[in-house]
Design a protein around this motif. Sequence first.
Motif, mmCIF file in Angstrom:
data_model
loop_
_atom_site.group_PDB
_atom_site.id
_atom_site.type_symbol
_atom_site.label_atom_id
_atom_site.label_comp_id
_atom_site.label_asym_id
_atom_site.label_seq_id
_atom_site.Cartn_x
_atom_site.Cartn_y
_atom_site.Cartn_z
ATOM 1 N N LEU A 153 75.538 21.779 16.032
ATOM 2 C CA LEU A 153 75.497 20.714 15.045
ATOM 3 C C LEU A 153 74.064 20.242 14.811
ATOM 4 C CD1 LEU A 153 77.232 18.701 13.335
ATOM 5 C CD2 LEU A 153 77.178 17.189 15.339
ATOM 6 N N ALA A 154 73.770 19.859 13.578
ATOM 7 C CA ALA A 154 72.479 19.272 13.228
ATOM 8 C C ALA A 154 72.660 18.370 12.012
ATOM 9 C CB ALA A 154 71.430 20.344 12.956
ATOM 10 N N LEU A 155 71.662 17.523 11.768
ATOM 11 C CA LEU A 155 71.599 16.718 10.556
ATOM 12 C C LEU A 155 70.572 17.328 9.614
ATOM 13 C CD1 LEU A 155 71.440 13.089 12.063
ATOM 14 C CD2 LEU A 155 73.469 14.439 11.529
ATOM 15 N N ARG A 156 70.809 17.184 8.307
ATOM 16 C CA ARG A 156 69.813 17.644 7.334
ATOM 17 C C ARG A 156 69.505 16.505 6.356
ATOM 18 N NH1 ARG A 156 70.339 23.449 4.979
ATOM 19 N NH2 ARG A 156 72.322 22.710 4.093
ATOM 20 N N ASN A 157 68.216 16.191 6.247
ATOM 21 C CA ASN A 157 67.776 15.146 5.338
ATOM 22 C C ASN A 157 68.084 15.565 3.902
ATOM 23 O OD1 ASN A 157 65.890 13.599 3.545
ATOM 24 N ND2 ASN A 157 65.259 12.699 5.501
ATOM 25 N N ALA A 158 68.833 14.721 3.182
ATOM 26 C CA ALA A 158 69.283 15.079 1.840
ATOM 27 C C ALA A 158 68.134 15.155 0.842
ATOM 28 C CB ALA A 158 70.311 14.060 1.356
ATOM 29 N N VAL A 159 66.989 14.535 1.145
ATOM 30 C CA VAL A 159 65.854 14.533 0.223
ATOM 31 C C VAL A 159 64.845 15.611 0.583
ATOM 32 C CG1 VAL A 159 63.929 13.168 -0.687
ATOM 33 C CG2 VAL A 159 66.155 12.082 -0.278
ATOM 34 N N THR A 160 64.434 15.647 1.856
ATOM 35 C CA THR A 160 63.376 16.576 2.275
ATOM 36 C C THR A 160 63.915 17.912 2.763
ATOM 37 O OG1 THR A 160 63.354 15.801 4.569
ATOM 38 C CG2 THR A 160 61.996 14.590 2.987
ATOM 39 N N ARG B 98 79.709 16.448 2.220
ATOM 40 C CA ARG B 98 78.726 16.193 1.182
ATOM 41 C C ARG B 98 77.304 16.284 1.724
ATOM 42 N NH1 ARG B 98 82.010 11.727 0.805
ATOM 43 N NH2 ARG B 98 80.258 10.405 1.424
ATOM 44 N N ARG B 99 76.382 16.645 0.831
ATOM 45 C CA ARG B 99 74.972 16.717 1.213
ATOM 46 C C ARG B 99 74.434 15.328 1.533
ATOM 47 N NH1 ARG B 99 70.193 16.378 -1.691
ATOM 48 N NH2 ARG B 99 71.371 16.093 -3.616
ATOM 49 N N GLN B 100 74.915 14.303 0.803
ATOM 50 C CA GLN B 100 74.529 12.916 1.051
ATOM 51 C C GLN B 100 75.713 12.200 1.699
ATOM 52 O OE1 GLN B 100 73.395 11.688 -2.957
ATOM 53 N NE2 GLN B 100 71.241 12.027 -2.467
ATOM 54 N N LEU B 101 75.829 12.383 3.018
ATOM 55 C CA LEU B 101 77.023 11.908 3.715
ATOM 56 C C LEU B 101 76.881 10.478 4.214
ATOM 57 C CD1 LEU B 101 79.839 12.757 4.678
ATOM 58 C CD2 LEU B 101 78.792 13.518 6.822
ATOM 59 N N PHE B 102 75.720 10.119 4.759
ATOM 60 C CA PHE B 102 75.549 8.753 5.273
ATOM 61 C C PHE B 102 74.083 8.340 5.200
ATOM 62 C CE2 PHE B 102 74.863 11.428 8.972
ATOM 63 C CZ PHE B 102 73.789 10.832 9.609
ATOM 64 N N GLU B 103 73.876 7.029 5.146
ATOM 65 C CA GLU B 103 72.544 6.447 5.142
ATOM 66 C C GLU B 103 72.296 5.757 6.475
ATOM 67 O OE1 GLU B 103 69.895 3.087 2.689
ATOM 68 O OE2 GLU B 103 71.894 3.693 1.991
ATOM 69 N N VAL B 104 71.071 5.833 6.970
ATOM 70 C CA VAL B 104 70.718 5.212 8.247
ATOM 71 C C VAL B 104 70.593 3.703 8.041
ATOM 72 C CG1 VAL B 104 69.073 5.141 10.153
ATOM 73 C CG2 VAL B 104 69.496 7.301 8.940
ATOM 74 N N ILE C 229 68.791 9.417 4.155
ATOM 75 C CA ILE C 229 70.148 9.872 3.883
ATOM 76 C C ILE C 229 70.311 11.286 4.450
ATOM 77 C CG2 ILE C 229 71.841 10.396 2.086
ATOM 78 C CD1 ILE C 229 70.450 8.308 0.338
ATOM 79 N N TYR C 230 71.418 11.495 5.150
ATOM 80 C CA TYR C 230 71.629 12.767 5.841
ATOM 81 C C TYR C 230 73.016 13.325 5.563
ATOM 82 C CZ TYR C 230 67.375 12.076 8.527
ATOM 83 O OH TYR C 230 66.058 11.914 8.886
ATOM 84 N N GLY C 231 73.099 14.632 5.707
ATOM 85 C CA GLY C 231 74.361 15.330 5.735
ATOM 86 C C GLY C 231 74.499 16.082 7.039
ATOM 87 N N LEU C 232 75.685 16.623 7.307
ATOM 88 C CA LEU C 232 75.943 17.391 8.520
ATOM 89 C C LEU C 232 75.904 18.883 8.203
ATOM 90 C CD1 LEU C 232 79.039 15.414 9.842
ATOM 91 C CD2 LEU C 232 76.722 15.276 10.773
ATOM 92 N N SER D 186 67.471 16.359 17.363
ATOM 93 C CA SER D 186 67.046 15.470 18.438
ATOM 94 C C SER D 186 65.975 14.557 17.865
ATOM 95 C CB SER D 186 66.511 16.256 19.644
ATOM 96 O OG SER D 186 65.365 17.007 19.268
ATOM 97 N N GLY D 187 65.489 13.620 18.687
ATOM 98 C CA GLY D 187 64.431 12.731 18.230
ATOM 99 C C GLY D 187 64.971 11.519 17.516
ATOM 100 N N SER D 188 64.347 11.133 16.400
ATOM 101 C CA SER D 188 64.706 9.888 15.738
ATOM 102 C C SER D 188 64.804 10.066 14.230
ATOM 103 C CB SER D 188 63.682 8.795 16.068
ATOM 104 O OG SER D 188 62.401 9.149 15.565
ATOM 105 N N ILE D 189 65.550 9.163 13.592
ATOM 106 C CA ILE D 189 65.656 9.082 12.149
ATOM 107 C C ILE D 189 65.454 7.622 11.763
ATOM 108 C CG2 ILE D 189 67.126 11.102 11.857
ATOM 109 C CD1 ILE D 189 69.558 9.366 11.891
#
Length: 747
Positions: A587-594, A668-674, A608-611, A600-603
């Motif tokens: 599993l990973a997150l992908r930034n919907a913009v960049t 969705r590509r834009q699944l949730f906002e931090v 906005i991220y998708g899975l 790992s690490g921080s956001i």
Amino acid sequence: MKYRCKFFSCLLIVWVILLSCSLFAEGTRRALIIGIDIYLPGNVTRVNSERTSWINLDGCVNDAMSIKTLLELKYGFNEDHITLLANDKATRKAIVDGIKQLTAISQKGDLVVVYYAGHGSQIRNIASNEADQKDETIVPSDAYLGSADIRDKEINELFYRLSEKGVILTAIFDSCHSGSISRGLADHEPKSRYLAPIPNAWVNDPAMPHDLLANNVLIISAAQDDETAKEQVDEQGNPHGAFTYALIRALMTLPANGAAIKIIESTRAVIKYNGKLQEPVFEGNDYRKNATLTGEPRESVPNSVTVSVLNAEDKDDITLQSGYILGISSGSKLKKVYNQDTLLIQVTQVIGPNSSIAKTIKGDFKRIRPGDMFQVTQWALESQNSLKVYIPPSEANLNALRGLAKTIYSVLKSNNKIQLLTDPTVLDSILTVFYNGRSWMLRKTSGEIVSLNESLSGSSILRALPSGGNVYLSLPAFQSLSVALNKLYVGNSSVSVTRNSAEADYVLSGRFHNNEIEYAFISANQSTVNSLTVLPARTNFVKFSQEPDLLQKEGDTLIGYSNRIARIKGWLTLASPPDEGTFPYSLALRNAVTGKVVSSGSISAGEIYGLILVKDPVNAKNWDRSRRFVYVSSIDSRGKSSLLFPLSNVENHYPIGDELPDTINLGRRQLFEVTPPFGYDHYILLSLDEQIPNADVFNSEAVNTRGYTSPLLKYLVNGGVKARGNEIFISPSSWKKQVMTIQSRSK
């Protein structure tokens, strides 16, 4: 029977280990393992050192033995090539000479591991270019006799000479680098692997350390250079370092060919699940981070788990060279194919970290010979560690406790230098007044605990706080509440009451608020403002009365809160079978913009991220062409659980076709906002052979287990808590769990 292994010949054991070595690459495996618990022997009458304090440890030798066992059984190290230095054998000279000996005998391509568990310290270096002008040190066992600590620059030079031989070096240190103390409500802290520096000691060493990262060196330390490394107890009651315990847990569920970076990510997560305020340091080049822990290319190492037979006396008495250190438990099943006949055995008793007894359940046991390798086919899930709570007792009734608190508050409020807090989780630097069951104590912002030495009053607190500060008064349980809660917890399989506050995950704390006393469970080891741990800082506060019926109802409410936290801990710490790579995705997150991929690490707030699922190219070769039902849930820093994928329990069967794409979008590509609350959030991936009938269970605070007929599904959605004696058998390929822990921050 538990001592039987001592009677087998060394030749047999060496032959078995050599057989396991043949499964790996050709380079010779060598290790120096160091563990020191005893720094001041009990029979010592004179100390030849200016150090002012000496603290013996509990888990360092256990750690050393556990790492030695893992190297032998999981990574193919030959016992003849492992040097173990324990307690009085681990002198300064022996440690230095041990590394020099490795340098002398090792050849290019050899795999070398150096492991140290013991005290760390510091010494002033007046020629250092570091800001604090301090060298970090490890403390040898003969330090009390006057032997100097071994400085990091000395270790760097020794490792550089070793790496120049062309070896692949892995160095692991479970020790403290300095003496910061975490704040909590416990009476006392778990032991820390830190010794104070020798007063006024210094060195003059301007040497610049060598860059080891370019030389195939991987260095792992238990804590940052301004943190302590704590100790804790494992499921069998054995003491360990919190870091080594977490490393062992990670290695239990990851295969031998797991990437080192994934092992460290998992280790970090387990440390935080257990409420320890330390951040492991992980240094290595990209090759070492993505190779195995010992530095081999991942594709050259098999990822199945095999166990060797030491002896087979009869069909119900087969001794295996494997125990709980590899995740083997009573009920685990193994098989071996002899020609075309399959022989199955089942573990009946685990008698140590690397020894267990099995019985034959299918086939002719007379075929079994010492050294035969059996593959684990089914794992038996056992009850997870329960959440531990501490209930400070008192003899006072509710009215007496309320009167005491009212009087103290009245006095403290009259002092404008005192800021009274009703929630100890809103600030980090606070002074805490608490009752330890015998007397009232004060925990200072430095972590020092002092006795107030008299009956508690506002004036006694003021005398202890001449400079004022932020003060929280933590009230103990009044007598009838303590009795009621202890009775209500009897038989609770997910939460247990401990008498040792240092072992507690949470401490019951009362506050005086609106002229009433309210109680909550508050994390015993945490830094609340920065959310450095991963379980909620506290539960809601509950107002109590002494009326029996109301007391029962209010107690049930408080216990319900602790059960919710226990389920969260169960989800996070539940160990899935060792991954055999048959579902080659993580599993990973992908930034919907960049488009940046994060695992790992921080956001940061507003992003906005998708899975996504990311293919593991090594494990892709092991894909058995099966498909899995995929579920992803999240647990935020306050303990709220949410289902992120799938939202309708359909279209979650992957991979879709016969190909393995590099990435698979989940929803969705834009699944949730931090957004707040900020802190450590956990994203849990479950991939199963069977579908969960009602995926909405992931959205509730308390997991609902009604309607499930599959024992595995009951186990999973209930947070890893089950009754004793109710074994659940699962195969390594039937499911996979991954927890990805990422810190969310405000910008």
